[in-house]
Design a protein around this motif. Structure first.
Motif, PDB file in Angstrom:
ATOM      1  N   ARG A   7       0.822  -1.211   0.000  1.00 12.95           N
ATOM      2  CA  ARG A   7       0.000   0.000   0.000  1.00 12.95           C
ATOM      3  C   ARG A   7       0.856   1.261   0.000  1.00 12.95           C
ATOM      4  N   THR A  42       1.531   8.900   6.706  1.00 13.66           N
ATOM      5  CA  THR A  42       1.082   8.042   5.616  1.00 13.66           C
ATOM      6  C   THR A  42       0.983   6.595   6.069  1.00 13.66           C
ATOM      7  N   GLU A  68      -2.513   4.516   6.096  1.00 16.20           N
ATOM      8  CA  GLU A  68      -2.658   3.263   5.351  1.00 16.20           C
ATOM      9  C   GLU A  68      -2.958   2.103   6.292  1.00 16.20           C
ATOM     10  N   THR A  87      -6.509   1.830   7.133  1.00 13.49           N
ATOM     11  CA  THR A  87      -7.413   1.410   6.048  1.00 13.49           C
ATOM     12  C   THR A  87      -7.400  -0.102   5.822  1.00 13.49           C
TER      13      THR A  87
END
Length: 102
Positions: A50, A65, A69, A72
């Motif tokens: 990802r 970041t 990620e 998610t």
């Protein structure tokens, strides 16, 4: 409880083994050439895949970041990894600890 560790030299050093023995921690035997059988290893791979679409410019951006990620990654992914454990272990045994398709 049984402690599972891979064959990384940091995990199998005499110091670590002695400490685990003193703490009476049971350890599972890990085949010397086996792929990572732990679901968390595969979860790190998922996070790495990802992250390839991002180009963080600094440590703060990288941290943000990574966290975004990580958040998610859904329960469906983690469930699939846990549910695949018996198949991964079967493959590892079948391949006598050598590389598997996982």
């Amino acid at each position: 409880m049984v402690f599972q560790q891979d064959n990384d030299p940091e995990h199998t050093s005499r110091v670590v083994k002695n400490w685990l023995d003193k703490q009476c921690v049971k350890r599972s035997i890990w085949p010397p050439f086996s792929p990572d059988m732990s679901p968390i290893g595969h979860l790190w791979d998922e996070l790495e895949r990802r992250m390839k679409k991002h180009q963080p410019k600094n440590q703060k951006e990288l941290r943000e970041t990574l966290q975004a990620e990580w958040e998610t990654i859904g329960q469906d992914v983690t469930n699939k990894l846990v549910e695949s454990a018996p198949n991964r272990l079967y493959e590892c045994i079948r391949m006598k600890g050598y590389s598997t398709r996982y």
